[in-house]
Write a protein that holds these residues in place. Structure first.
Motif, mmCIF file in Angstrom:
data_model
loop_
_atom_site.group_PDB
_atom_site.id
_atom_site.type_symbol
_atom_site.label_atom_id
_atom_site.label_comp_id
_atom_site.label_asym_id
_atom_site.label_seq_id
_atom_site.Cartn_x
_atom_site.Cartn_y
_atom_site.Cartn_z
ATOM 1 N N GLU A 75 -7.049 -8.750 0.477
ATOM 2 C CA GLU A 75 -6.200 -7.645 0.897
ATOM 3 C C GLU A 75 -4.731 -7.927 0.581
ATOM 4 O OE1 GLU A 75 -7.144 -4.610 2.218
ATOM 5 O OE2 GLU A 75 -9.060 -5.352 1.489
ATOM 6 N N ARG A 79 -2.335 -5.944 -2.169
ATOM 7 C CA ARG A 79 -1.111 -5.334 -1.654
ATOM 8 C C ARG A 79 0.116 -5.833 -2.421
ATOM 9 N NH1 ARG A 79 -0.120 -2.140 2.285
ATOM 10 N NH2 ARG A 79 -2.262 -2.327 3.041
ATOM 11 N N SER A 83 2.472 -3.476 -4.722
ATOM 12 C CA SER A 83 3.888 -3.332 -4.356
ATOM 13 C C SER A 83 4.776 -3.592 -5.560
ATOM 14 C CB SER A 83 4.245 -4.299 -3.217
ATOM 15 O OG SER A 83 4.221 -5.650 -3.655
ATOM 16 N N ASN A 88 3.077 1.205 -2.800
ATOM 17 C CA ASN A 88 2.958 0.466 -1.545
ATOM 18 C C ASN A 88 1.951 1.056 -0.567
ATOM 19 O OD1 ASN A 88 5.105 -1.603 -1.931
ATOM 20 N ND2 ASN A 88 6.395 0.213 -2.125
ATOM 21 N N GLU A 89 1.703 2.358 -0.649
ATOM 22 C CA GLU A 89 0.804 3.002 0.294
ATOM 23 C C GLU A 89 -0.187 3.884 -0.454
ATOM 24 O OE1 GLU A 89 0.721 2.274 3.413
ATOM 25 O OE2 GLU A 89 2.568 1.095 3.475
#
Length: 250
Positions: A75, A79, A83, A88-89
């Motif tokens: 994870e 991430r 990024s 980022n989301e």
């Protein structure tokens, strides 16, 4: 943002697909990132039903495989990579040991509807025939071996119902099996039979904002486009990977 390079391989209606060449703890990795411009409904055999803007397929070399078996490491790894490309989301990532330079794409359209497929495929060590070969891996706390894999990401402008997205996975799987059959890919465990996939294959399909589609089976135009793009992308990806590994597409 760390220095990195990318190549753009597809764009349509403001959406893009790029392969990023990155570094993680000194190890070179490659990540396909499909930017849908906004969050959309996505059905993934890895993540389930979700909303996401970015879909990714990440190649990591053997140096990282043991660590990537651990959920927390995996994870954090995804991430950080996302990024770095300012995603980022709202992302969903697949992983593979197949070099992202062997990625293949295909598009097809009819009327106001189009479908694009992005596939990586490696079948050297764990090709198998579903319903015939016995399982080789037992899942314990989410840990599996990380070996050859066929990953497919599908993007369409059609607005798919949840049922249509689920049915699309069947259509995509049938097309994948047809590509393996036509290329004569044999099971790694039972060399006398044709493989239907590997034990670690995954599919993600992203719905669009166009015409509403409720059925994606082979009798529908939506299903036809899904079948065409998955067949071509998987076939081309296998041929490219064979060329890289063996110096020949045979």
């Amino acid at each position: 943002m760390p220095s990195q390079t990318f190549r753009e391989i597809w764009s349509r209606e403001g959406m893009t697909a790029r392969v990023y060449y990155q570094s993680y703890r000194g190890v070179r990795v490659k990540t396909l990132v499909v930017d849908l411009r906004s969050e959309r409904p996505v059905l993934s055999t890895m993540h389930g039903l979700l909303r996401a803007r970015y879909l990714c397929n990440n190649y990591s070399p053997p140096e990282l495989w043991d660590s990537l078996h651990k959920h927390d490491f995996r994870e954090n790894y995804y991430r950080q990579l996302m990024s770095e490309v300012e995603a980022n989301e709202g992302f969903a990532c697949l992983g593979t040991g197949v070099d992202m330079d062997d990625l293949a794409t295909a598009t097809a359209e009819f009327g106001d509807m189009w479908v694009a497929a992005f596939a990586t495929a490696g079948v050297e060590t764990n090709a198998m025939r579903a319903g015939y070969d016995r399982a080789q891996v037992y899942e314990v706390d989410g840990k599996f071996e990380r070996v050859g894999t066929i990953n497919v990401i599908l993007v369409t402008n059609a607005s798919l119902t949840e049922a249509a997205m689920a049915r699309a996975i069947i259509t995509a799987t049938e097309a994948k099996c047809a590509a393996l059959q036509d290329l004569g890919v044999k099971s790694s465990y039972s060399p006398d039979v044709t493989a239907t996939g590997t034990g670690t294959d995954n599919v993600m399909i992203a719905s669009g904002n166009g015409i509403r589609v409720t059925y994606t089976g082979g009798h529908s135009k939506a299903g036809e486009l899904i079948g065409l793009t998955v067949y071509k992308s998987v076939r081309d990806a296998l041929l490219k990977h064979r060329e890289r590994i063996y110096g020949t597409s045979r």
